[in-house]
Design an enzyme around this catalytic site. Structure first.
Site, PDB file in Angstrom:
ATOM      1  N   HIS A   1      -3.565  37.498  44.302  1.00 24.35           N
ATOM      2  CA  HIS A   1      -4.265  36.478  45.086  1.00 24.35           C
ATOM      3  C   HIS A   1      -3.838  36.498  46.548  1.00 24.35           C
ATOM      4  O   HIS A   1      -4.648  36.221  47.438  1.00 24.35           O
ATOM      5  CB  HIS A   1      -4.007  35.103  44.473  1.00 24.35           C
ATOM      6  CG  HIS A   1      -4.789  34.004  45.117  1.00 24.35           C
ATOM      7  ND1 HIS A   1      -6.166  33.981  45.125  1.00 24.35           N
ATOM      8  CD2 HIS A   1      -4.394  32.884  45.784  1.00 24.35           C
ATOM      9  CE1 HIS A   1      -6.587  32.896  45.768  1.00 24.35           C
ATOM     10  NE2 HIS A   1      -5.540  32.224  46.176  1.00 24.35           N
TER      11      HIS A   1
ATOM     12  N   LYS B   1     -16.474  27.453  54.749  1.00 23.29           N
ATOM     13  CA  LYS B   1     -16.542  26.276  53.888  1.00 23.29           C
ATOM     14  C   LYS B   1     -15.358  25.358  54.153  1.00 23.29           C
ATOM     15  O   LYS B   1     -14.312  25.776  54.651  1.00 23.29           O
ATOM     16  CB  LYS B   1     -16.562  26.674  52.412  1.00 23.29           C
ATOM     17  CG  LYS B   1     -15.221  27.090  51.830  1.00 23.29           C
ATOM     18  CD  LYS B   1     -15.325  27.297  50.331  1.00 23.29           C
ATOM     19  CE  LYS B   1     -13.960  27.455  49.684  1.00 23.29           C
ATOM     20  NZ  LYS B   1     -13.205  28.603  50.111  1.00 23.29           N
TER      21      LYS B   1
ATOM     22  N   GLY C   1     -17.583  27.188  41.394  1.00 27.47           N
ATOM     23  CA  GLY C   1     -18.236  26.316  42.370  1.00 27.47           C
ATOM     24  C   GLY C   1     -18.390  26.972  43.729  1.00 27.47           C
ATOM     25  O   GLY C   1     -19.456  26.912  44.353  1.00 27.47           O
ATOM     26  N   THR C   2     -17.333  27.628  44.207  1.00 29.45           N
ATOM     27  CA  THR C   2     -17.379  28.285  45.509  1.00 29.45           C
ATOM     28  C   THR C   2     -18.438  29.378  45.533  1.00 29.45           C
ATOM     29  O   THR C   2     -19.245  29.466  46.458  1.00 29.45           O
ATOM     30  CB  THR C   2     -15.999  28.883  45.852  1.00 29.45           C
ATOM     31  OG1 THR C   2     -15.048  27.829  45.978  1.00 29.45           O
ATOM     32  CG2 THR C   2     -16.048  29.669  47.150  1.00 29.45           C
TER      33      THR C   2
ATOM     34  N   ASP D   1     -15.033  32.953  51.715  1.00 26.38           N
ATOM     35  CA  ASP D   1     -14.207  32.098  52.572  1.00 26.38           C
ATOM     36  C   ASP D   1     -13.485  32.980  53.583  1.00 26.38           C
ATOM     37  O   ASP D   1     -13.475  34.211  53.486  1.00 26.38           O
ATOM     38  CB  ASP D   1     -13.205  31.275  51.754  1.00 26.38           C
ATOM     39  CG  ASP D   1     -12.369  32.116  50.814  1.00 26.38           C
ATOM     40  OD1 ASP D   1     -12.004  33.243  51.190  1.00 26.38           O
ATOM     41  OD2 ASP D   1     -12.089  31.657  49.694  1.00 26.38           O
TER      42      ASP D   1
ATOM     43  N   GLU E   1       7.227  29.189  18.415  1.00 26.92           N
ATOM     44  CA  GLU E   1       8.094  30.063  19.200  1.00 26.92           C
ATOM     45  C   GLU E   1       7.619  31.513  19.054  1.00 26.92           C
ATOM     46  O   GLU E   1       7.177  31.932  17.985  1.00 26.92           O
ATOM     47  CB  GLU E   1       9.550  29.963  18.725  1.00 26.92           C
ATOM     48  CG  GLU E   1      10.244  28.687  19.143  1.00 26.92           C
ATOM     49  CD  GLU E   1      11.711  28.699  18.752  1.00 26.92           C
ATOM     50  OE1 GLU E   1      12.183  29.707  18.204  1.00 26.92           O
ATOM     51  OE2 GLU E   1      12.382  27.682  18.981  1.00 26.92           O
TER      52      GLU E   1
ATOM     53  N   ASP F   1       6.917  26.883  14.424  1.00 30.75           N
ATOM     54  CA  ASP F   1       6.969  25.910  15.527  1.00 30.75           C
ATOM     55  C   ASP F   1       6.413  26.481  16.825  1.00 30.75           C
ATOM     56  O   ASP F   1       6.640  25.929  17.908  1.00 30.75           O
ATOM     57  CB  ASP F   1       8.401  25.417  15.736  1.00 30.75           C
ATOM     58  CG  ASP F   1       9.344  26.550  16.131  1.00 30.75           C
ATOM     59  OD1 ASP F   1       8.905  27.721  16.119  1.00 30.75           O
ATOM     60  OD2 ASP F   1      10.512  26.257  16.454  1.00 30.75           O
TER      61      ASP F   1
ATOM     62  N   SER G   1     -13.734  27.958  38.542  1.00 27.75           N
ATOM     63  CA  SER G   1     -14.801  27.009  38.224  1.00 27.75           C
ATOM     64  C   SER G   1     -16.171  27.528  38.639  1.00 27.75           C
ATOM     65  O   SER G   1     -17.197  27.013  38.206  1.00 27.75           O
ATOM     66  CB  SER G   1     -14.532  25.673  38.926  1.00 27.75           C
ATOM     67  OG  SER G   1     -14.615  25.825  40.336  1.00 27.75           O
TER      68      SER G   1
ATOM     69  N   ARG H   1      -1.925  31.540  42.444  1.00 24.55           N
ATOM     70  CA  ARG H   1      -2.510  30.645  43.445  1.00 24.55           C
ATOM     71  C   ARG H   1      -1.509  29.607  43.951  1.00 24.55           C
ATOM     72  O   ARG H   1      -1.754  28.952  44.961  1.00 24.55           O
ATOM     73  CB  ARG H   1      -3.750  29.950  42.854  1.00 24.55           C
ATOM     74  CG  ARG H   1      -4.950  30.879  42.766  1.00 24.55           C
ATOM     75  CD  ARG H   1      -6.117  30.246  42.051  1.00 24.55           C
ATOM     76  NE  ARG H   1      -5.917  30.219  40.600  1.00 24.55           N
ATOM     77  CZ  ARG H   1      -6.797  29.747  39.734  1.00 24.55           C
ATOM     78  NH1 ARG H   1      -7.950  29.246  40.189  1.00 24.55           N
ATOM     79  NH2 ARG H   1      -6.568  29.776  38.441  1.00 24.55           N
TER      80      ARG H   1
END
Length: 311
Positions: A127, A191, A224-225, A167, A36, A34, A222, A93
């Protein structure tokens, strides 16, 4: 001193053990029908100083449960001290309330690790530095900057470098790397993020005309930054843009985005086990933090200074 590995990143654990000339502790970390998690330690750890190497990367919840159950198994096997070595700290984050009625999940995970029975935590490039304060046990936050600076100097050392933070929040990290590179000039990408997962580059703070730019960050998800920042730097007159990032999350179409970007190269560390698509990428290169973790673990076990690693 013993090293136990979960299933999240066994290659990194094996590399750390090899650096210390140790064998990984025998253990079975498996699933019931299952799903676990079940952990069985295959050798005596009574009175031992045990390090559990387990990044809580994707699948984050499964890997987190493995870490917690490994710690519990060691505690019940009478290990003298248990150190949770979490190269990539998942949920980091979510370190503050982003809006009304939202959780601070990083604090919750810190509580879980502590209550499970860990005596110390060892991570790299958290982070946010304040996450150390979420733990009620000693927490060492290592820095990948020495590993990155050595790689940069060996490959780009004779070029006119400018270290760039993608950033405003990453300025301290970028400044620390710039200092290691002989006080290289610093630039910042300003940004504005309209919504999670999307970013819009506004302008460049600093002169990058005719420079080889090194973007530095702690997490690439992602991408993107990073890709937007690289494009803005090239438009501002940079000759070339290379990115150095500690944790290569690279979810969704991130690898394809990097391949299609103006980035010359994206360099990540092996805190997260790379997927095959990452290994196959022509623009992504992986450097190891195994010696860094191994030396920090050795010093922890010997009760000597860890912070002097970064002097």
């Amino acid at each position: 001193m013993k090293i136990l590995s979960g299933n999240s990143n066994p290659e990194l654990a094996a590399a750390i053990a090899g650096y210390l000339d140790l064998e990984l502790t025998k253990a079975s970390v498996r699933r019931f029908a299952d799903e676990e998690v079940f952990v069985e330690i295959g050798e005596n750890v009574r009175g031992e100083d045990v390090f559990v190497v387990q990044p809580t990367s994707a699948p984050a919840n499964d890997n987190l449960m493995e870490l917690l159950i490994c710690i519990d198994a060691l505690k019940r096997a009478s290990a003298r001290r248990i150190t949770a070595v979490v190269p990539y700290f998942g949920y980091a984050r979510q370190d503050r309330k982003m809006g009304p009625r939202t959780p601070i999940s990083a604090k919750l995970v810190a509580n879980l690790i502590t209550i499970a029975g860990a005596h110390r935590v060892l991570s790299v490039d958290l982070h946010a530095g304040q996450i150390q304060g979420f733990f009620d046990i000693p927490t060492d936050n290592l820095y990948a900057a020495p590993v990155m600076s050595a790689d940069i100097e060996s490959r780009l050392g004779k070029r006119e470098l400018t270290v760039v933070s993608p950033d405003v929040g990453g300025v301290v990290r970028a400044r620390a790397l710039a200092k290691r590179l002989g006080n290289a000039p610093l630039a910042i990408v300003d940004k504005r993020r309209e919504k999670p997962g999307e970013s819009e580059v506004m302008n460049i703070i600093g002169d990058v005309q005719g420079r080889f730019c090194v973007l530095v960050d702690d997490i690439v998800d992602s991408a993107g930054t990073l890709c937007n920042a690289a494009a803005a730097l090239m438009e501002a007159g940079a000759l070339e843009v290379t990115a150095y990032v500690t944790h290569g999350v690279l979810s969704g179409g991130a690898v394809a985005r990097v391949e299609a970007s103006v980035l010359t190269e994206l360099v990540i560390t092996d805190t997260i086990a790379p997927l095959q698509v990452v290994r196959d990428s022509s623009k992504i290169r992986i450097i190891t933090v195994a010696p860094l973790f191994a030396e920090a673990m050795r010093r922890t076990s010997e009760e000597s200074s860890v912070s002097s690693l970064f002097d």
